[in-house]
Design an enzyme around this catalytic site. Structure first.
Site, mmCIF file in Angstrom:
data_model
loop_
_atom_site.group_PDB
_atom_site.id
_atom_site.type_symbol
_atom_site.label_atom_id
_atom_site.label_comp_id
_atom_site.label_asym_id
_atom_site.label_seq_id
_atom_site.Cartn_x
_atom_site.Cartn_y
_atom_site.Cartn_z
ATOM 1 N N HIS A 16 0.853 -1.189 0.000
ATOM 2 C CA HIS A 16 0.000 0.000 0.000
ATOM 3 C C HIS A 16 0.890 1.240 0.000
ATOM 4 O O HIS A 16 1.509 1.569 1.007
ATOM 5 C CB HIS A 16 -0.921 0.001 1.222
ATOM 6 C CG HIS A 16 -1.865 -1.163 1.258
ATOM 7 N ND1 HIS A 16 -3.098 -1.139 0.644
ATOM 8 C CD2 HIS A 16 -1.735 -2.398 1.811
ATOM 9 C CE1 HIS A 16 -3.699 -2.310 0.834
ATOM 10 N NE2 HIS A 16 -2.891 -3.091 1.529
ATOM 11 N N LEU A 17 0.947 1.928 -1.137
ATOM 12 C CA LEU A 17 1.760 3.135 -1.250
ATOM 13 C C LEU A 17 1.000 4.387 -0.804
ATOM 14 O O LEU A 17 1.604 5.452 -0.636
ATOM 15 C CB LEU A 17 2.264 3.310 -2.686
ATOM 16 C CG LEU A 17 3.311 2.299 -3.146
ATOM 17 C CD1 LEU A 17 3.710 2.555 -4.595
ATOM 18 C CD2 LEU A 17 4.542 2.320 -2.243
ATOM 19 N N ASP B 289 2.068 -7.097 2.676
ATOM 20 C CA ASP B 289 0.887 -6.290 2.984
ATOM 21 C C ASP B 289 1.320 -5.027 3.728
ATOM 22 O O ASP B 289 0.693 -4.608 4.709
ATOM 23 C CB ASP B 289 -0.147 -7.075 3.790
ATOM 24 C CG ASP B 289 -1.500 -6.361 3.880
ATOM 25 O OD1 ASP B 289 -1.695 -5.348 3.179
ATOM 26 O OD2 ASP B 289 -2.353 -6.812 4.675
ATOM 27 N N ASN C 163 -6.445 0.819 -3.024
ATOM 28 C CA ASN C 163 -7.328 1.519 -2.081
ATOM 29 C C ASN C 163 -6.746 2.860 -1.648
ATOM 30 O O ASN C 163 -6.430 3.102 -0.485
ATOM 31 C CB ASN C 163 -7.657 0.637 -0.872
ATOM 32 C CG ASN C 163 -6.434 0.120 -0.145
ATOM 33 O OD1 ASN C 163 -5.349 0.038 -0.703
ATOM 34 N ND2 ASN C 163 -6.604 -0.234 1.121
#
Length: 431
Positions: free
Chosen positions: A62-63, A305, A94
């Site tokens: 998740h960046l 993750d 997201n």
């Protein structure tokens, strides 16, 4: 001018070779016992006592950009990846706005190319705004370079919509990358529904919230023929369902995180927010089943993750802190120290799960060291020992449950397409 890496222990073609490696024009040009450096044309790096392996690949990151730059940016997230030995990462959709259209896929690719320190592949959303009501523009996102589709962070609750997503993805020859979670069963749970939840008097998330939706999806994947990839498997029941599906010939692959391999609900302690992730840490029985699943091939790869949050958010306690921990900078030393050094798995198995296997699953021409392939490499010092200190993280996120853990096997240099992206010896210098 190229680079010669001398005296390293090189993992190439499924065997170790001690010698030199030549990089020119972004490619591996030679692997020999001793390479000449006529007229001193090439930069020379001494890797004696260190291993040289393919650059690590993380298919679940998740960046946070666009929309949540206070948590992480493309620049800081890819810096963290490079420091962790990763050369390729997949970015989850997201963000805000959600990456559910071709323009946002293009944005991520262009900004990653301009500011990133590793290769970034975008994953597009399955549904518009990840609302689970209608399909996003899957074809358009594929055309712009998306490598798969996921509503990660949310399970697709509608069976009919998931069927439609799988049928469309199958036509596009693209994978569905699924976060499996039944909202009705998960409710407002914050950790696993078990002993620790009872002790802390908080609502738990049962394993059924994961494996019942997974069971549905595996049946749909069998009927549609889509490549179905399961994110962050956490329960023993899920492992068995995937094992059974593979035995039937279902086109399913799966990942597990370092934290689910190493921690259980009994490890949860203050600051509680640093132990809150989704899916939650489960039981020792689940943890052992995950390791067994990796070893027997039921689970294919390890993915972090990586989910950065601000310190303020994570200090809000179990009830109000967001789900997620960071993982890029600690993944390899954690796994080496607690799986390889404890002789649960071999070093070669670990390398396979974080390099060649993810590349193979998603059709990337990386993940191996061989002449003629891109020079994506991680140089690792297996003897180096130090404690996890979030203050030193390149990531904006400091939210880790591993603070203070003493680990071995730290990356000391990362090379991406022939260029040194990060090196420890030059005061953590980034290219």
């Amino acid at each position: 001018m190229g680079i010669i890496i001398r005296h390293g222990k090189i993992w190439s073609k499924n065997q170790w070779f001690i010698g030199d490696l030549l990089i020119e024009k972004g490619m591996i040009q030679a692997i020999e016992q001793k390479l000449d450096n006529k007229n001193h044309l090439h930069q020379v790096i001494d890797a004696k006592g260190k291993i040289i392996i393919p650059g690590l690949i993380d298919i679940h990151v998740h960046l946070r950009e666009p929309g949540f730059e206070q948590k992480e940016t493309i620049e800081t997230g890819t810096k963290a990846a490079a420091k962790g030995g990763f050369t390729t990462i997949f970015a989850m959709p997201n963000t805000n706005p959600v990456m559910d259209c071709p323009d946002l896929i293009t944005f991520l690719k262009e900004k990653s190319k301009a500011l990133g320190y590793v290769k970034v592949y975008p994953i597009g959303a399955i549904t518009h705004k990840q609302e689970g009501k209608e399909l996003a523009n899957l074809l358009g996102m594929k055309k712009q370079g998306a490598v798969g589709f996921s509503d990660d962070g949310k399970g697709v609750q509608s069976t009919s919509l998931m069927i439609k997503a799988m049928e469309t993805a199958k036509l596009l020859d693209m994978p569905i990358i699924a976060h499996v979670e039944d909202y009705h069963l998960a409710g407002k749970g914050v950790i696993h529904m078990g002993e620790t939840a009872k002790q802390l008097q908080v609502q738990g998330i049962p394993s059924e919230a994961e494996y019942l939706q997974l069971e549905r999806d595996l049946m749909l994947a069998e009927s549609t023929g889509v490549h179905y990839h399961v994110c962050h498997v956490s329960s023993k029941e899920s492992v068995q369902l995937i094992r059974n599906a593979k035995a039937k010939g279902v086109n399913v692959t799966a990942e597990v995180t370092p934290h689910h391999l190493l921690l259980t609900e009994k490890d949860i302690q203050p600051p509680y927010g640093h132990y809150k992730m989704n899916p939650p840490l489960r039981t020792e029985e689940d943890r052992l089943a995950l390791i067994e699943g990796l070893i027997d091939g039921t689970i294919d790869v390890i993915a972090t993750d990586h989910a950065p949050h601000t310190e303020d958010e994570k200090q809000r306690g179990l009830l109000d802190a967001p789900f997620g921990i960071v993982g890029l900078e600690t993944a390899f030393p954690l796994l080496y120290t607690h799986l390889v050094m404890k002789k649960l798995v071999s070093l070669e198995q670990l390398i396979e799960w974080v390099t060649r296997k993810p590349a193979e699953i998603f059709g990337l021409q990386v993940g191996e060291i061989a002449v003629g392939l891109p020079a994506d490499l991680a140089v690792i010092d297996l003897e180096q020992s130090k404690s996890v200190d979030p203050v030193t993280f390149a990531s904006k996120g400091k939210n880790t449950p591993f603070t203070g853990w003493n680990l071995y096997g730290w990356p000391v240099m990362t090379i991406v397409e022939g260029k040194i992206s990060w090196e420890q010896e030059v005061e953590n210098r980034y290219a």
